[in-house]
Design a protein around this motif. Structure first.
Motif, PDB file in Angstrom:
ATOM      1  N   ALA A 139      44.045  56.695  59.193  1.00 25.98           N
ATOM      2  CA  ALA A 139      44.651  57.008  60.489  1.00 25.98           C
ATOM      3  C   ALA A 139      46.107  56.567  60.556  1.00 25.98           C
ATOM      4  N   ALA A 140      46.392  55.379  59.971  1.00 19.45           N
ATOM      5  CA  ALA A 140      47.756  54.858  60.032  1.00 19.45           C
ATOM      6  C   ALA A 140      48.673  55.506  58.993  1.00 19.45           C
ATOM      7  N   ALA A 141      48.118  55.824  57.806  1.00 19.45           N
ATOM      8  CA  ALA A 141      48.933  56.434  56.750  1.00 19.45           C
ATOM      9  C   ALA A 141      49.025  57.943  56.894  1.00 19.45           C
ATOM     10  N   GLY A 142      48.199  58.514  57.763  1.00 20.56           N
ATOM     11  CA  GLY A 142      48.248  59.955  57.979  1.00 20.56           C
ATOM     12  C   GLY A 142      49.649  60.455  58.289  1.00 20.56           C
ATOM     13  N   PRO A 143      50.367  59.790  59.215  1.00 21.20           N
ATOM     14  CA  PRO A 143      51.734  60.237  59.498  1.00 21.20           C
ATOM     15  C   PRO A 143      52.667  60.161  58.289  1.00 21.20           C
ATOM     16  N   LEU A 144      52.534  59.115  57.466  1.00 17.57           N
ATOM     17  CA  LEU A 144      53.412  58.976  56.302  1.00 17.57           C
ATOM     18  C   LEU A 144      53.113  60.038  55.254  1.00 17.57           C
ATOM     19  N   ILE A 145      51.843  60.147  54.866  1.00 14.43           N
ATOM     20  CA  ILE A 145      51.471  61.129  53.844  1.00 14.43           C
ATOM     21  C   ILE A 145      51.697  62.546  54.354  1.00 14.43           C
ATOM     22  N   THR A 293      59.435  60.155  60.684  1.00 13.34           N
ATOM     23  CA  THR A 293      58.421  59.638  61.597  1.00 13.34           C
ATOM     24  C   THR A 293      57.310  58.941  60.820  1.00 13.34           C
ATOM     25  N   GLY A 294      56.893  59.545  59.710  1.00 12.30           N
ATOM     26  CA  GLY A 294      55.828  58.955  58.909  1.00 12.30           C
ATOM     27  C   GLY A 294      56.199  57.625  58.299  1.00 12.30           C
ATOM     28  N   VAL A 295      57.441  57.496  57.848  1.00 12.11           N
ATOM     29  CA  VAL A 295      57.893  56.249  57.235  1.00 12.11           C
ATOM     30  C   VAL A 295      57.791  55.092  58.213  1.00 12.11           C
ATOM     31  N   ILE A 296      58.098  55.355  59.478  1.00  8.65           N
ATOM     32  CA  ILE A 296      58.044  54.304  60.489  1.00  8.65           C
ATOM     33  C   ILE A 296      56.629  53.747  60.616  1.00  8.65           C
ATOM     34  N   PHE A 297      55.635  54.592  60.379  1.00 10.64           N
ATOM     35  CA  PHE A 297      54.250  54.159  60.530  1.00 10.64           C
ATOM     36  C   PHE A 297      53.739  53.359  59.331  1.00 10.64           C
ATOM     37  N   THR A 298      54.569  53.178  58.309  1.00 14.61           N
ATOM     38  CA  THR A 298      54.136  52.335  57.195  1.00 14.61           C
ATOM     39  C   THR A 298      53.874  50.905  57.658  1.00 14.61           C
ATOM     40  N   ALA A 299      54.543  50.494  58.721  1.00 12.10           N
ATOM     41  CA  ALA A 299      54.321  49.143  59.244  1.00 12.10           C
ATOM     42  C   ALA A 299      52.884  48.988  59.730  1.00 12.10           C
ATOM     43  N   ALA A 300      52.394  49.979  60.485  1.00 10.20           N
ATOM     44  CA  ALA A 300      51.011  49.937  60.968  1.00 10.20           C
ATOM     45  C   ALA A 300      50.027  50.031  59.804  1.00 10.20           C
ATOM     46  N   THR A 301      50.337  50.892  58.829  1.00  9.86           N
ATOM     47  CA  THR A 301      49.475  51.034  57.655  1.00  9.86           C
ATOM     48  C   THR A 301      49.365  49.717  56.901  1.00  9.86           C
ATOM     49  N   ALA A 302      50.504  49.054  56.707  1.00  9.41           N
ATOM     50  CA  ALA A 302      50.506  47.768  56.002  1.00  9.41           C
ATOM     51  C   ALA A 302      49.685  46.733  56.756  1.00  9.41           C
TER      52      ALA A 302
END
Length: 449
Positions: A139-145, A293-302
């Motif tokens: 769910a969190a990495a979905g935006p990045l990938i 936008t996806g890169v910003i969500f790497t924080a949540a993914t981490a």
């Protein structure tokens, strides 16, 4: 055997969030609007929520492995149809309907098989930690990938990626053996399925109409409540008549499970609500593309990855109740940081600290909540409780997108205020989850077999 199960949870969660960064690309390519993409995302999550309970029951009748394989096949077809969709209607058919149905069929077996294969609390916590962690990461990495694929190739390629992952899961799952044989004579409550699905659909669609037609919203919410009450009356009548209902009302007499289900619902509501609000705000209000936008969500993914990997160790050292409470506190702190940092800074990285805290908080409590619910019931009720648990979680996901998305979309003429209001609404719902978590008893995850 845990690898294909965890990958299955990953791709289903990925599908629920990766479209958030495709809002501009899809709306332009398919000549639709932000509301159109929001509808597709919400209907996908809603179909999962509406069908998860009956799908959980079908695992007893058809077998857990068979339902898992069938769900993967339907999902794969939906992903390919979405990849080649010429308009919003076909996208909704492929992504929202077929992928939603496929997910509803394959997810209950993931949790049922895990519960049956891992009998003690520690090993089960480790297994659930891997699965729910992969779900949270998806769910969190979905935006990045999804953002990387959309920017580098096309938004359509993101659906081809999903189909490829499905093929990999099918190959890896060949070694999975169903612990129990299917029971074709097990009755199935068709009327209960229709009533529950209709009630849930009316509730979510009513929320989606809040920014356009308040009268229709009131009608749909009232209809949803009516059908759900009718469903419970119907289930109770079948029990009194000696017939098996879609969902045993006895499941709701377990206080520990009830409270944990509330926390599950709120957790996924917060995860998907925050993902949609931040993604839409960055793309529509600040003009960022999919990969940015996806890169910003790497924080949540981490954050989710770090806390999920520590799930087993945390479970051994701390009570499940304390982990859920801590998770909500950290998540609410993250929402507060998102509000403050974004207000006083125009730098895109102002989102990172808040998203990291939200990821850490959600990752800390996803596994304990699932473990508490599943462990509260014996093996002969795992089909029912797994379906209910996943339905409640996916209902939270669809409500998160519907509620927060509706607040945001309704105020896009003043995006800063709309963003702040949507995040405040999510924080208020998070407080409800925190209060529910304080009602969990210490040591709730151990069931006597």
């Amino acid at each position: 055997m845990l690898v294909p199960l965890a990958l299955a949870q990953f791709i289903c969660s990925f599908a629920g969030s990766n479209m958030n960064v495709m809002i501009n690309d899809i709306s332009t390519d398919l000549d639709t609007t932000v509301q159109g993409v929001q509808l597709a995302i919400t209907v996908f999550l809603l179909v999962m929520a509406a069908l998860m309970i009956p799908a959980g029951k079908l695992t007893d009748r058809w077998g857990r492995k068979r339902c898992f394989t069938l769900g993967l096949g339907i999902y794969g077809i939906g992903a390919l149809l979405s990849a080649f969709s010429p308009g919003l209607g076909i996208l909704i058919l492929g992504n929202s309907i077929l992928e939603g149905v496929g997910t509803a069929l394959l997810i209950p077996p993931v949790y049922i098989l895990t519960t049956m294969l891992f009998s003690d609390v520690a090993s089960r916590a480790r297994a659930f930690g891997v699965i729910t962690g992969m779900g949270g990461i998806g769910a969190a990495a979905g935006p990045l990938i999804g953002g990387a694929i959309t920017t580098g190739i096309s938004w359509r390629a993101a659906f081809v990626f999903q189909a490829v992952v499905i093929v990999v899961i099918l190959l890896l799952s060949r070694t999975i053996v169903d612990p129990l044989p299917p029971d074709p004579t097990r009755p199935f409550d068709v009327a209960g399925t229709i009533l529950s699905a209709t009630g849930l659909a009316c509730l979510v669609m009513g929320i989606l109409q809040a920014d356009d037609n308040l009268t229709l919203t009131a009608i749909l919410l009232a209809a949803g409540a009516f059908f759900l009450v009718w469903f419970f009356i119907h289930a109770r009548a079948r029990e009194r008549g000696g017939r098996e209902p879609l969902l045993s009302t006895a499941l709701f007499r377990n206080h520990t499970s009830n409270v944990a289900l509330v926390t599950q619902n709120v957790q996924w509501l917060l995860l998907m609500g925050v993902a949609f609000v931040v993604s839409a705000f960055l793309q529509v209000a600040r003009g960022y593309n999919a990969i940015q936008t996806g890169v910003i969500f790497t924080a949540a993914t981490a954050g989710i990855l770090i806390s999920s990997l520590a799930a087993e160790r945390l479970t051994r050292r701390h009570a499940q109740r304390n982990l859920v409470i801590t998770g909500f506190v950290v998540t609410l702190a993250g929402i507060g940081v998102l509000l403050l940092m974004v207000r006083y800074s125009s730098n895109v990285w102002a989102f990172a600290p808040g998203l990291l805290l939200i990821g850490l908080g959600l990752g800390t409590m996803l596994t304990p909540s699932v473990n508490v619910v599943q462990s509260a019931f014996p093996e002969d009720q795992q089909g029912e409780i797994s379906g209910l648990s996943r339905s409640v979680s996916n209902l939270g996901s669809s409500l998160g997108t519907a509620i927060a998305g509706t607040v945001l979309v309704a105020g896009l003429t003043s995006p800063e205020h709309a963003y702040a209001l949507a995040m405040i609404v999510l924080a208020g719902i998070g407080l409800i989850g925190l209060v529910a978590a304080t009602r969990l008893p210490v040591g709730a995850a151990t069931h006597r077999r």
